[in-house]
Design a protein around this motif. Structure first.
Motif, mmCIF file in Angstrom:
data_model
loop_
_atom_site.group_PDB
_atom_site.id
_atom_site.type_symbol
_atom_site.label_atom_id
_atom_site.label_comp_id
_atom_site.label_asym_id
_atom_site.label_seq_id
_atom_site.Cartn_x
_atom_site.Cartn_y
_atom_site.Cartn_z
ATOM 1 N N GLU A 138 0.843 -1.319 -0.301
ATOM 2 C CA GLU A 138 0.315 0.357 -0.050
ATOM 3 C C GLU A 138 0.633 1.428 -0.062
ATOM 4 O O GLU A 138 0.126 2.054 -0.963
ATOM 5 N N ARG A 139 2.036 1.570 0.304
ATOM 6 C CA ARG A 139 3.050 2.522 0.684
ATOM 7 C C ARG A 139 3.499 2.681 -0.730
ATOM 8 O O ARG A 139 3.110 3.721 -0.962
ATOM 9 N N TYR A 140 3.574 1.118 -1.638
ATOM 10 C CA TYR A 140 4.146 1.710 -2.769
ATOM 11 C C TYR A 140 3.065 2.433 -3.820
ATOM 12 O O TYR A 140 3.477 3.171 -4.198
ATOM 13 N N ALA A 141 2.617 1.772 -3.398
ATOM 14 C CA ALA A 141 0.829 1.977 -4.435
ATOM 15 C C ALA A 141 1.058 4.069 -4.488
ATOM 16 O O ALA A 141 0.902 4.342 -5.264
ATOM 17 N N ARG A 142 0.639 4.182 -3.397
ATOM 18 C CA ARG A 142 0.338 4.981 -2.644
ATOM 19 C C ARG A 142 1.302 6.014 -3.315
ATOM 20 O O ARG A 142 1.364 7.480 -3.967
ATOM 21 N N ALA A 143 2.891 5.916 -2.883
ATOM 22 C CA ALA A 143 4.081 6.865 -3.873
ATOM 23 C C ALA A 143 4.332 7.148 -4.709
ATOM 24 O O ALA A 143 4.948 7.576 -5.578
ATOM 25 N N LEU A 144 3.965 5.989 -5.552
ATOM 26 C CA LEU A 144 4.240 5.314 -7.073
ATOM 27 C C LEU A 144 3.425 5.002 -8.365
ATOM 28 O O LEU A 144 3.577 5.454 -9.228
ATOM 29 N N ASP A 145 2.333 5.088 -7.709
ATOM 30 C CA ASP A 145 1.182 5.454 -8.392
ATOM 31 C C ASP A 145 1.261 6.396 -9.401
ATOM 32 O O ASP A 145 1.091 5.983 -10.882
ATOM 33 N N ASN A 146 1.498 7.450 -9.900
ATOM 34 C CA ASN A 146 2.111 8.571 -10.267
ATOM 35 C C ASN A 146 3.021 8.380 -11.447
ATOM 36 O O ASN A 146 3.694 9.480 -12.058
ATOM 37 N N VAL A 147 3.952 7.348 -10.708
ATOM 38 C CA VAL A 147 5.399 7.505 -11.323
ATOM 39 C C VAL A 147 5.495 6.226 -12.703
ATOM 40 O O VAL A 147 5.754 6.899 -13.592
ATOM 41 N N VAL A 148 4.809 4.999 -11.870
ATOM 42 C CA VAL A 148 5.042 3.543 -12.539
ATOM 43 C C VAL A 148 3.921 3.181 -12.740
ATOM 44 O O VAL A 148 2.868 3.880 -12.121
ATOM 45 N N THR A 149 3.535 1.910 -13.770
ATOM 46 C CA THR A 149 2.598 0.960 -13.371
ATOM 47 C C THR A 149 2.693 0.716 -12.149
ATOM 48 O O THR A 149 3.755 -0.617 -12.200
ATOM 49 N N VAL A 150 1.818 -0.055 -11.332
ATOM 50 C CA VAL A 150 1.647 -0.212 -10.669
ATOM 51 C C VAL A 150 0.672 -1.170 -10.215
ATOM 52 O O VAL A 150 -0.016 -1.643 -10.841
ATOM 53 N N PRO A 151 1.693 -2.113 -9.649
ATOM 54 C CA PRO A 151 0.390 -3.793 -9.645
ATOM 55 C C PRO A 151 -1.213 -3.752 -9.027
ATOM 56 O O PRO A 151 -1.390 -2.930 -7.611
ATOM 57 N N ARG A 152 -2.518 -3.955 -9.699
ATOM 58 C CA ARG A 152 -3.244 -3.511 -8.724
ATOM 59 C C ARG A 152 -4.194 -4.989 -8.448
ATOM 60 O O ARG A 152 -3.632 -5.952 -9.165
ATOM 61 N N LEU A 153 -4.357 -5.033 -7.780
ATOM 62 C CA LEU A 153 -5.202 -6.126 -7.343
ATOM 63 C C LEU A 153 -6.658 -6.565 -7.400
ATOM 64 O O LEU A 153 -7.383 -5.338 -7.841
ATOM 65 N N ALA A 154 -6.901 -7.020 -8.339
ATOM 66 C CA ALA A 154 -7.979 -8.262 -8.731
ATOM 67 C C ALA A 154 -9.698 -7.680 -7.992
ATOM 68 O O ALA A 154 -9.791 -8.413 -6.882
ATOM 69 N N GLU A 155 -10.687 -7.319 -7.870
ATOM 70 C CA GLU A 155 -11.939 -7.378 -7.470
ATOM 71 C C GLU A 155 -12.100 -9.127 -7.365
ATOM 72 O O GLU A 155 -12.232 -9.826 -7.377
ATOM 73 N N GLY A 156 -11.938 -9.108 -5.546
ATOM 74 C CA GLY A 156 -12.639 -10.033 -4.840
ATOM 75 C C GLY A 156 -11.538 -11.164 -4.429
ATOM 76 O O GLY A 156 -11.125 -11.809 -3.972
ATOM 77 N N ASN A 157 -9.470 -10.422 -4.813
ATOM 78 C CA ASN A 157 -8.749 -10.990 -4.977
ATOM 79 C C ASN A 157 -8.257 -10.717 -3.777
ATOM 80 O O ASN A 157 -8.155 -9.498 -3.309
ATOM 81 N N THR A 158 -6.823 -11.522 -2.919
ATOM 82 C CA THR A 158 -6.350 -10.404 -2.173
ATOM 83 C C THR A 158 -4.939 -11.076 -2.576
ATOM 84 O O THR A 158 -4.827 -12.288 -3.249
ATOM 85 N N SER A 159 -4.162 -10.383 -1.431
ATOM 86 C CA SER A 159 -2.607 -11.302 -2.002
ATOM 87 C C SER A 159 -1.675 -11.194 -1.392
ATOM 88 O O SER A 159 -2.008 -10.403 -0.639
#
Length: 260
Positions: free
Chosen positions: A151-172
């Motif tokens: 979550e920290r990576y996603a918040r900080a890098l979302d506008n810089v690189v393509t970050v991984p996304r969770l499909a609906e209904g999934n956990t990782s």
């Protein structure tokens, strides 16, 4: 749709498909409902490869109890890792489980000195099992910690690189945190991070169908352009449950500098 085309391509060359092996890659589940639908229609066995994703869920169900059988890995780099090599197979099929136990120990039958089939030495070492039993006690906490890092990576890098996304209904379980760069330049990016003391890794530089051992097998009509494109783009950042916020901020700053 690509899976259906792949099965058709195999049959067209005279092969007889027996099973589908979906891969739960980088910590997140494959589309198991979609795979199961194709498997039922085609009469195929499903062996789920959860080597990187044991502990994750798909639509509220734990991986390991979805496919006909599921294999996972306890290699040290995996989310639940021992101190050497190890792994497990899960199935609700009693007959299959009995066969697998036989194969695991030289192919033995009722008498341990009567081998009824070709087997191997696939027993989990007792020391590795002891390590895993202790690590299982904190596994849920480590999964939660991995998700906090992601979550920290996603918040900080979302506008810089393509970050991984969770499909609906999934956990990782975030076995890796794998990004895609906006304008390529993966080697230069890796070098820039290395200069700043940040390690990276590429999983995987070649798609499976490009590997020497598999090049002569047929692929789905139209090829596998998405796999090939991703193999050329992806790069993974440090990811583990004990990555503290300060260290992660240094990694994030290095990414921003390398992409700028």
């Amino acid at each position: 749709a690509s899976l259906v085309r792949g099965i058709a391509a195999a049959r067209k060359t005279g092969l007889k498909p027996k099973a589908i092996i979906p891969v739960d890659l980088f910590g997140q589940s494959a589309d198991h409902d979609g795979v199961a639908e194709v498997a039922r229609a085609e009469g195929l066995f499903v062996l789920d490869d959860a080597a990187q994703s044991f502990g994750a869920t798909y639509k509220g169900r734990r991986l390991g109890g979805i496919a006909d059988a599921t294999a996972t890995s306890f290699f040290p780099a995996k989310p639940l890792g021992c101190y050497g090599d190890g792994g497990a197979i899960f199935t609700d099929d009693d007959e299959l489980a009995q066969t697998l136990r036989s194969i695991r120990v030289h192919g033995q039958g009722a008498d341990k000195y009567d081998n009824v089939r070709l087997g191997l030495t696939g027993r989990l070492d007792t020391m590795q099992a002891a390590v895993l039993l202790e690590k299982l006690k904190i596994f849920e906490d480590e999964i939660a910690a991995r998700n906090a890092v992601a979550e920290r990576y996603a918040r900080a890098l979302d506008n810089v690189v393509t970050v991984p996304r969770l499909a609906e209904g999934n956990t990782s379980v975030w076995a890796q945190y794998t990004i895609r760069l906006p304008n390529g330049g993966r080697d230069a990016f890796a070098a820039a991070l290395k200069e700043r003391g940040v390690p990276t890794a590429i999983y995987y530089g070649k798609s499976l169908h490009q590997q020497t051992a598999y090049r002569h097998y047929p692929v789905a009509e139209g090829g596998l352009p998405v796999s090939e494109r991703l193999s050329a783009d992806v790069i993974s950042l440090p990811m583990h449950p004990y990555l503290d916020a300060a260290t992660q901020e240094r990694i994030i700053a290095a990414v921003h500098e390398a992409v700028a």
